[in-house]
Design an enzyme around this catalytic site. Structure first.
Site, short mmCIF file in Angstrom:
data_model
loop_
_atom_site.label_atom_id
_atom_site.label_comp_id
_atom_site.label_asym_id
_atom_site.label_seq_id
_atom_site.Cartn_x
_atom_site.Cartn_y
_atom_site.Cartn_z
N LYS A 1 44.25 59.47 33.32
CA LYS A 1 45.21 58.75 34.18
C LYS A 1 45.13 57.24 33.93
O LYS A 1 44.16 56.76 33.32
CB LYS A 1 44.91 59.06 35.65
CG LYS A 1 43.53 58.60 36.11
CD LYS A 1 43.12 59.28 37.42
CE LYS A 1 41.75 58.79 37.87
NZ LYS A 1 41.22 59.60 38.99
N ARG B 1 41.22 62.88 51.63
CA ARG B 1 42.24 62.14 50.92
C ARG B 1 43.28 63.18 50.55
O ARG B 1 43.89 63.77 51.42
CB ARG B 1 41.61 61.41 49.71
CG ARG B 1 42.42 60.28 49.17
CD ARG B 1 41.75 59.59 48.00
NE ARG B 1 41.52 60.49 46.87
CZ ARG B 1 41.08 60.11 45.68
NH1 ARG B 1 40.77 58.84 45.46
NH2 ARG B 1 40.91 60.97 44.70
N TYR C 1 39.89 24.02 37.09
CA TYR C 1 40.59 23.88 38.37
C TYR C 1 39.63 23.71 39.52
O TYR C 1 38.57 24.35 39.56
CB TYR C 1 41.45 25.12 38.63
CG TYR C 1 42.70 25.21 37.81
CD1 TYR C 1 43.68 24.22 37.86
CD2 TYR C 1 42.92 26.31 36.98
CE1 TYR C 1 44.84 24.33 37.11
CE2 TYR C 1 44.07 26.43 36.24
CZ TYR C 1 45.03 25.44 36.30
OH TYR C 1 46.17 25.55 35.56
N MET D 1 44.14 31.50 34.22
CA MET D 1 44.97 32.63 33.79
C MET D 1 44.72 33.00 32.33
O MET D 1 44.63 34.17 31.98
CB MET D 1 46.45 32.30 34.00
CG MET D 1 47.37 33.48 33.71
SD MET D 1 49.12 33.04 33.82
CE MET D 1 49.30 32.77 35.57
C1 LIG Z 1 39.92 60.09 38.77
C2 LIG Z 1 39.52 61.47 39.10
C3 LIG Z 1 38.52 62.14 38.36
C4 LIG Z 1 37.66 61.44 37.34
O1 LIG Z 1 36.68 60.70 38.02
P1 LIG Z 1 35.56 59.82 37.25
O2 LIG Z 1 34.70 59.31 38.32
O3 LIG Z 1 36.30 58.76 36.52
O4 LIG Z 1 34.88 60.76 36.31
C5 LIG Z 1 38.31 63.48 38.61
N1 LIG Z 1 39.01 64.13 39.58
C6 LIG Z 1 39.94 63.51 40.35
C7 LIG Z 1 40.66 64.27 41.40
C8 LIG Z 1 40.22 62.16 40.14
O5 LIG Z 1 41.12 61.55 40.91
#
Ligand SMILES: *Cc1c(COP(=O)(O)O)cnc(C)c1O
Length: 407
Positions: A51, A148, A274, A331
């Site tokens: 993701k 969640r 800055y 930046m």
């Molecule tokens: C992001 C995610 C993972 C991976 O988690 P890591 O800690 O990056 O290994 C696995 N399962 C779900 C549901 C996630 O949202």
């Protein structure tokens, strides 16, 4: 906190002369980290969470390298990312299984069907909508304590008690997600595992094809009873430490460098950057580096620290040494204090390591007051990106790089 240096250090390779920031992604280290999970969970399938553009490292090359390493199941957050995985793997792994963790948004089923994506259904409403749209495979996500996403305990009980819910449903995956896998001692881990095991025992007879999955990167190291049929690591694949307080078992995948634009002196008593926040009594030598918060080098890495932040100033590697950031991160620029280095050790055109074998990702994150996950996913678009194999940067790349990293 230290990681093992990736070998050979990408700093040995040349960079394009006009590149300010360079991000080197070591696909061999990625594959090695994938194998590390296979070794840890030899009886489970190892999927990969890709993701958020593969945690910022680039979905296409990462997904292709993982498929080559043997990965057949990919997890993304939303359908558009799933479509991108499908396209990245075309002709390489057309049969890859792609799960969409955020589930089914109202009316989105046609996209899942068109690209062969499987939603992780998180409520009875999503299950109903998927059943009405198709009989294609799906996952069901159960909430075992994170509160969640996932079927609530009440919905889970209804789903388990009433066979009517199962009709016309091809459940390929039963899953849940651990809230505290980064802390192996946390009591919620075992609670969630027990709740999930009960759900799997109850439902696997009804869905004999379904595999079960609980563990993310940290969960994979909690013991074999957390592995079930499939583990789904993310951060560990990318070289981040999944644990809050344990050594990192993974190889460095991402190395970020920034060009030295200028080396100069700051007169005694004067400040740099800055807010004129950094002043010293004596003369200082500084290197001005071509990266900043637009590249994901957090402003909270300024030194002295910004007020009201639980952060520490950043460190960068230059000429084989670790030196501190001086003043505010801006930046597009960072100032490093190189007064401690021998005169002439750093020249215009050198490369400073911001993140990598010498300055581990999780150390950068800790100093910035955040996690490796956020540092990786914040890496900006501006970096020149190189994907290496065998420690080599693709040919056609030239430039000065005297900045060797330490490890
Ligand atoms: C992001 C995610 C993972 C991976 O988690 P890591 O800690 O990056 O290994 C696995 N399962 C779900 C549901 C996630 O949202």
């Amino acid at each position: 906190m230290r990681t093992k240096p990736s070998a050979p250090a990408p700093a040995d390779a040349p960079f394009e002369a006009d590149a300010g920031g360079v991000l080197t992604i070591d696909l061999d280290a990625l594959a090695a980290n994938y194998r590390r999970f296979q070794d840890t969970a030899p009886h489970a399938e190892v999927g990969a969470v890709v993701k958020a553009n593969a945690y910022g490292l680039g979905l296409r090359p990462v997904a292709a390298a993982l498929a080559e390493a043997g990965c057949g199941s990919f997890f993304v957050a939303e359908a558009a990312e799933g479509r991108a995985v499908r396209e990245a793997l075309k002709g390489r792994a057309d049969d890859a299984t792609i799960y969409v963790l955020n589930g089914l948004m109202p009316g989105a089923a046609p996209v899942f069907i068109e690209y062969g994506l499987r939603p992780c259904l998180s409520s009875l409403a999503e299950i109903e909508e998927w059943k009405a749209a198709t009989h294609l495979p799906c996952a069901i996500h159960f909430d075992t304590g994170m509160n969640r996403l996932g079927l609530s305990p009440g919905e889970t009980a209804r789903f388990m008690a009433d066979n009517d819910w199962s009709g016309g449903l091809d459940v390929a995956l039963l899953m849940s997600h651990l809230a505290c896998a980064d802390d192996p001692a946390h009591a919620l881990n075992a609670t969630q595992r027990e709740r999930f095991a009960h759900i799997v025992e109850t439902l696997q007879p009804r869905f004999p094809r379904a595999v079960a999955s609980l563990a993310n990167s940290g969960g994979a190291f909690l013991g074999t009873d957390y592995h079930f049929d499939l583990i789904r690591p993310g951060i560990g694949l990318y070289g981040g430490n999944p644990f809050a307080a344990r050594d990192n078992p993974f190889e460095t995948v991402a190395t970020a460098h920034a060009r030295v634009l200028q080396v100069k002196e700051v007169p005694a008593g004067e400040s740099t950057g800055y807010g004129a926040s950094s002043t010293a009594e004596g003369v200082r030598r500084i290197a001005v580096l071509a990266a900043g918060y637009a590249d994901g080098y957090f402003r909270s890495l300024s030194f002295p620290s910004l007020p009201d932040l639980r952060a520490q100033g950043g460190m960068v590697a230059l000429a084989g040494r670790i030196v501190p950031v001086a003043g505010r991160v801006s930046m597009d620029l960072i100032v490093a204090d190189i007064t401690s280095l021998p005169e002439g050790a750093v020249s215009r055109g050198d490369m400073a390591e911001l993140i990598g074998p010498a300055v581990p990702l999780d150390e950068v994150a800790r100093r910035a007051g955040t996690l490796g996950y956020e540092v990786l996913t914040s890496l900006g678009e501006r970096y020149r990106r190189h994907y290496t194999r065998g420690g080599r940067i693709p040919s056609g790349v030239a430039g000065n790089n005297k900045g060797r990293s330490v490890s």
